[in-house]
Design an enzyme around this catalytic site. Structure first.
Site, PDB file in Angstrom:
ATOM      1  N   PHE A  82       0.842  -1.430   0.139  1.00 10.25           N
ATOM      2  CA  PHE A  82      -0.024  -0.553   0.120  1.00 10.25           C
ATOM      3  C   PHE A  82       0.798   1.207   0.176  1.00 10.25           C
ATOM      4  N   THR A 126      -4.020   1.627  -8.863  1.00 11.17           N
ATOM      5  CA  THR A 126      -5.321   2.376  -9.290  1.00 11.17           C
ATOM      6  C   THR A 126      -5.934   2.415 -10.361  1.00 11.17           C
ATOM      7  N   ASP A 127      -6.960   3.142 -10.407  1.00 10.39           N
ATOM      8  CA  ASP A 127      -7.960   3.342 -11.635  1.00 10.39           C
ATOM      9  C   ASP A 127      -7.366   4.203 -12.403  1.00 10.39           C
ATOM     10  N   GLU A 128      -6.263   5.059 -11.405  1.00 11.58           N
ATOM     11  CA  GLU A 128      -5.506   6.448 -12.803  1.00 11.58           C
ATOM     12  C   GLU A 128      -4.752   5.584 -13.283  1.00 11.58           C
ATOM     13  N   TYR A 151       1.567  11.373 -10.538  1.00 10.81           N
ATOM     14  CA  TYR A 151       1.379  10.792  -9.023  1.00 10.81           C
ATOM     15  C   TYR A 151       0.661   9.183 -10.401  1.00 10.81           C
ATOM     16  N   SER A 152      -0.557   9.435 -11.470  1.00 10.09           N
ATOM     17  CA  SER A 152      -0.634   8.337 -11.681  1.00 10.09           C
ATOM     18  C   SER A 152       0.236   7.795 -13.069  1.00 10.09           C
ATOM     19  N   SER A 154       4.207   7.362 -12.259  1.00 14.06           N
ATOM     20  CA  SER A 154       4.526   6.824 -11.053  1.00 14.06           C
ATOM     21  C   SER A 154       3.608   4.920 -11.073  1.00 14.06           C
ATOM     22  N   LYS A 155       2.283   5.059 -10.984  1.00 11.85           N
ATOM     23  CA  LYS A 155       1.617   3.838 -10.159  1.00 11.85           C
ATOM     24  C   LYS A 155       1.704   3.340 -11.250  1.00 11.85           C
ATOM     25  N   ASN A 181     -11.300   5.441  -2.986  1.00 13.03           N
ATOM     26  CA  ASN A 181     -12.173   5.130  -1.605  1.00 13.03           C
ATOM     27  C   ASN A 181     -12.487   6.322  -0.765  1.00 13.03           C
ATOM     28  N   LEU A 191     -11.082  14.627  -1.736  1.00  8.40           N
ATOM     29  CA  LEU A 191     -12.173  15.929  -1.291  1.00  8.40           C
ATOM     30  C   LEU A 191     -13.463  15.084  -0.567  1.00  8.40           C
ATOM     31  N   GLY A 276      -4.302  19.052 -16.218  1.00  6.36           N
ATOM     32  CA  GLY A 276      -4.286  17.461 -16.503  1.00  6.36           C
ATOM     33  C   GLY A 276      -5.236  16.396 -15.946  1.00  6.36           C
TER      34      GLY A 276
HETATM   35  P1  NAD Z   1      -2.404   7.155   2.384  1.00 11.08           P
HETATM   36  O1  NAD Z   1      -1.049   8.686   1.614  1.00 11.08           O
HETATM   37  O2  NAD Z   1      -3.511   7.474   3.111  1.00 11.08           O
HETATM   38  O3  NAD Z   1      -0.995   6.363   2.753  1.00 11.08           O
HETATM   39  C1  NAD Z   1      -0.434   6.099   2.419  1.00 11.08           C
HETATM   40  C2  NAD Z   1       1.480   5.389   3.586  1.00 11.08           C
HETATM   41  O4  NAD Z   1       2.155   5.100   3.155  1.00 11.08           O
HETATM   42  C3  NAD Z   1       1.211   6.633   4.389  1.00 11.08           C
HETATM   43  O5  NAD Z   1       0.374   5.651   5.811  1.00 11.08           O
HETATM   44  C4  NAD Z   1       3.086   6.717   4.675  1.00 11.08           C
HETATM   45  O6  NAD Z   1       3.164   6.844   5.443  1.00 11.08           O
HETATM   46  C5  NAD Z   1       3.543   5.744   3.957  1.00 11.08           C
HETATM   47  N1  NAD Z   1       4.071   5.398   3.053  1.00 11.08           N
HETATM   48  C6  NAD Z   1       4.487   6.792   2.185  1.00 11.08           C
HETATM   49  N2  NAD Z   1       5.757   6.436   1.414  1.00 11.08           N
HETATM   50  C7  NAD Z   1       6.641   5.479   2.379  1.00 11.08           C
HETATM   51  C8  NAD Z   1       7.688   3.861   2.304  1.00 11.08           C
HETATM   52  N3  NAD Z   1       8.848   5.903   1.314  1.00 11.08           N
HETATM   53  N4  NAD Z   1       8.595   3.566   2.961  1.00 11.08           N
HETATM   54  C9  NAD Z   1       7.033   3.441   3.611  1.00 11.08           C
HETATM   55  N5  NAD Z   1       5.819   3.856   3.907  1.00 11.08           N
HETATM   56  C10 NAD Z   1       5.409   4.702   3.122  1.00 11.08           C
HETATM   57  O7  NAD Z   1      -2.748   6.457   0.904  1.00 11.08           O
HETATM   58  P2  NAD Z   1      -4.107   5.706   0.659  1.00 11.08           P
HETATM   59  O8  NAD Z   1      -4.625   6.736   0.214  1.00 11.08           O
HETATM   60  O9  NAD Z   1      -4.234   4.913   1.941  1.00 11.08           O
HETATM   61  O10 NAD Z   1      -3.595   4.140  -0.204  1.00 11.08           O
HETATM   62  C11 NAD Z   1      -2.466   3.044  -0.171  1.00 11.08           C
HETATM   63  C12 NAD Z   1      -2.910   2.733  -1.691  1.00 11.08           C
HETATM   64  O11 NAD Z   1      -3.458   2.411  -2.089  1.00 11.08           O
HETATM   65  C13 NAD Z   1      -1.647   3.944  -2.399  1.00 11.08           C
HETATM   66  O12 NAD Z   1      -0.639   2.220  -2.921  1.00 11.08           O
HETATM   67  C14 NAD Z   1      -2.512   4.606  -3.151  1.00 11.08           C
HETATM   68  O13 NAD Z   1      -2.414   4.592  -4.834  1.00 11.08           O
HETATM   69  C15 NAD Z   1      -3.888   2.719  -3.849  1.00 11.08           C
HETATM   70  N6  NAD Z   1      -5.294   3.772  -4.100  1.00 11.08           N
HETATM   71  C16 NAD Z   1      -5.469   4.707  -3.093  1.00 11.08           C
HETATM   72  C17 NAD Z   1      -7.190   4.866  -3.630  1.00 11.08           C
HETATM   73  C18 NAD Z   1      -7.646   6.649  -3.039  1.00 11.08           C
HETATM   74  O14 NAD Z   1      -8.703   6.589  -3.259  1.00 11.08           O
HETATM   75  N7  NAD Z   1      -7.202   6.875  -1.674  1.00 11.08           N
HETATM   76  C19 NAD Z   1      -7.421   4.460  -4.729  1.00 11.08           C
HETATM   77  C20 NAD Z   1      -7.301   3.184  -5.136  1.00 11.08           C
HETATM   78  C21 NAD Z   1      -5.512   2.759  -5.016  1.00 11.08           C
HETATM   79  O1  DAU Z   2      -8.892   6.969  -8.563  1.00 13.86           O
HETATM   80  C1  DAU Z   2      -8.348   6.170  -7.369  1.00 13.86           C
HETATM   81  C2  DAU Z   2      -7.736   7.259  -6.845  1.00 13.86           C
HETATM   82  O2  DAU Z   2      -8.615   8.600  -5.967  1.00 13.86           O
HETATM   83  C3  DAU Z   2      -6.395   7.212  -5.615  1.00 13.86           C
HETATM   84  O3  DAU Z   2      -5.517   6.062  -7.014  1.00 13.86           O
HETATM   85  C4  DAU Z   2      -6.138   8.550  -5.375  1.00 13.86           C
HETATM   86  O4  DAU Z   2      -4.783   7.823  -4.789  1.00 13.86           O
HETATM   87  C5  DAU Z   2      -6.311   9.292  -4.893  1.00 13.86           C
HETATM   88  O5  DAU Z   2      -5.948  10.109  -4.168  1.00 13.86           O
HETATM   89  C6  DAU Z   2      -7.916   9.748  -5.280  1.00 13.86           C
HETATM   90  O6  DAU Z   2      -7.519  10.539  -5.943  1.00 13.86           O
HETATM   91  P1  DAU Z   2      -8.363  11.595  -7.173  1.00 13.86           P
HETATM   92  O7  DAU Z   2      -7.384  12.684  -7.992  1.00 13.86           O
HETATM   93  O8  DAU Z   2      -9.312  11.559  -7.745  1.00 13.86           O
HETATM   94  O9  DAU Z   2      -8.865  12.229  -5.601  1.00 13.86           O
HETATM   95  P2  DAU Z   2      -9.011  13.789  -4.899  1.00 13.86           P
HETATM   96  O10 DAU Z   2      -9.526  13.590  -3.676  1.00 13.86           O
HETATM   97  O11 DAU Z   2      -7.431  14.287  -4.801  1.00 13.86           O
HETATM   98  O12 DAU Z   2      -9.716  14.475  -6.032  1.00 13.86           O
HETATM   99  C7  DAU Z   2     -11.259  13.890  -6.143  1.00 13.86           C
HETATM  100  C8  DAU Z   2     -11.920  15.113  -7.779  1.00 13.86           C
HETATM  101  O13 DAU Z   2     -12.636  16.175  -6.971  1.00 13.86           O
HETATM  102  C9  DAU Z   2     -10.538  15.462  -8.803  1.00 13.86           C
HETATM  103  O14 DAU Z   2     -12.006  15.376  -9.708  1.00 13.86           O
HETATM  104  C10 DAU Z   2     -10.415  16.489  -8.328  1.00 13.86           C
HETATM  105  C11 DAU Z   2     -11.521  16.909  -7.449  1.00 13.86           C
HETATM  106  N1  DAU Z   2     -11.082  17.973  -5.596  1.00 13.86           N
HETATM  107  C12 DAU Z   2     -10.243  17.397  -5.309  1.00 13.86           C
HETATM  108  C13 DAU Z   2      -9.988  18.576  -4.286  1.00 13.86           C
HETATM  109  C14 DAU Z   2      -8.711  18.434  -3.298  1.00 13.86           C
HETATM  110  C15 DAU Z   2     -11.463  19.119  -5.802  1.00 13.86           C
HETATM  111  O15 DAU Z   2     -12.452  20.170  -6.786  1.00 13.86           O
HETATM  112  N2  DAU Z   2     -11.170  20.339  -4.367  1.00 13.86           N
HETATM  113  C16 DAU Z   2     -10.112  19.866  -4.202  1.00 13.86           C
HETATM  114  O16 DAU Z   2      -9.931  20.261  -2.800  1.00 13.86           O
END
Ligand code: NAD
Ligand code: DAU
Length: 336
Positions: A82, A126-128, A151-152, A154-155, A181, A191, A276
């Protein structure tokens, strides 16, 4: 016992995974390796910290020596990665740490997993990585990768490397690609928690562009139940999309939050668009549903209400974040 290394287990999704597994199973021993970046928070793991089947190690997935030590000392047979830099906006402000952690860090884990002949490596993606959709269509596992943000991208690089380790060395890799999520303990730069917390504080809600970008929302526990299933039953070398078929525009989400909290829509402030900015994400999760029998269990209306209530009830959790280092990021990013 299944000895499993969970990386990034102090973040939003990883901590939910650990709490979920340890609450219902005693056949997993979890080592949580987390660097505790701004996004990592041990508060998220309070319910698990004293569990006999749990160890926390603060450290970086880039630290090959430490990662080797963990595999050897704990006889690690499963990995769920993760750990990541996860926020698109931050990747636009500075991309390098995204490639260091998400690409090179994943490489360290893959190399070490190969050396110790593990049974399964689950790469949480991620779907991104698929890029952006127009008004029609869904991402399937065979949609070409076309990432648009640092970000995307790098993933996507990490996904391709993980699959290369499967094809080249036979490392038992599986990949999941989940949509957006939401739930408790999500860092308030994202968001939903950002909009909830700003509403509670009567601050402006920054909606990017026209607010009509669409995301496909899933409750974090549904994601983690899918991850658990893929770890146990997913076919190696395969990719599984995870999504709850719940598309919503950002402005719909924002208005729903304001309504639930009894706040005025005057708090909405349209701001400059994200560079972007992907227009629409929508996941086809037929594969995991038909092959592994997974389906989401939470309805959006109930789970979002529960999530909003959680932020109301856990003010001290987010107040300590917004009064800390995050304050500077918020000011620079939103200038509100
Ligand atoms: P998050 O940013 O809340 O948590 C990331 C965690 O990784 C943190 O605890 C951070 O301390 C740890 N971390 C960062 N760099 C590190 C390193 N070098 N070594 C060890 N630990 C490190 O992220 P999240 O939202 O919980 O996402 C978790 C995973 O799920 C990510 O890989 C993300 O790409 C993926 N993902 C997230 C979402 C979403 O909606 N949040 C959706 C799909 C996939
Ligand atoms: O789709 C999965 C991804 O979802 C994960 O891989 C990422 O880790 C996670 O951060 C998330 O990416 P998004 O860019 O979709 O999430 P975010 O919450 O940053 O933004 C959701 C949408 O809301 C996006 O269209 C941008 C918009 N937004 C976001 C913020 C923070 C706003 O309009 N205002 C804001 O302040």
């Amino acid at each position: 016992m299944k000895n499993i290394l969970v990386t990034g287990g102090a973040g939003f999704i990883g901590s939910n995974f650990i709490n979920h597994i340890l609450a219902k199973r005693d056949d997993y021993f979890i080592v949580n390796l987390d660097k505790l970046t701004y996004a990592g928070n041990l508060e998220n793991l309070k319910q698990s910290e004293n569990n006999k089947n749990y160890r926390f190690i603060r450290g970086d997935i880039m630290n090959s020596e430490l990662v080797n030590y963990i595999f050897e000392s704990y006889n690690i047979k499963y990995v769920i990665n993760f750990a990541a830099e996860s926020h698109v906006d931050r990747s636009i402000l500075g991309s390098q740490i995204f490639y260091i952690t998400n690409v090179i860090g994943t490489n360290v884990l893959l190399e070490t997993a190969l050396k110790f002949k593990i049974e399964k490596f689950l790469q949480i993606s991620t779907d991104e990585v698929y890029g952006s959709l127009g008004a029609e269509g869904l991402f399937t596992e065979s949609t070409p990768l076309s990432p648009n943000s640092p970000y995307s991208s790098s993933k996507a690089a990490a996904d391709m490397m993980a699959l290369a380790f499967y094809h080249t060395y036979g490392l038992p890799v599986v990949i999941t690609r989940c949509s957006n999520n939401y739930g408790p303990y999500q860092f308030p730069e994202k968001l939903i928690p950002l909009m909830v917390i700003n509403s509670l504080n009567n601050k402006k809600l920054p909606v990017y562009g026209d607010g009509l970008n669409v995301r496909d929302w899933i409750y974090v526990i549904d994601h983690n139940k899918a991850a658990e299933l893929v770890l146990e039953k997913g076919k190696i070398g395969e990719v599984y999309n995870i999504g709850a078929s719940n598309e919503m525009s950002n402005i719909e989400i924002t208005k729903l939050i304001l309504k639930r909290l009894g706040r005025s829509e005057d708090l909405i402030q349209y701001v400059n668009d994200r560079p972007g900015h992907d227009r629409r994400y929508a996941i086809d999760s037929t594969k995991i549903r038909t092959e592994l029998g997974w389906k989401p269990e939470f309805y959006f209306e109930e789970a979002i209400a529960k999530t909003i209530d959680w932020y109301i009830e856990n003010k001290s959790w987010w107040e300590s974040i917004i009064n800390g280092e995050y304050r500077n990021y918020y000011k620079t990013q939103y200038k509100l």
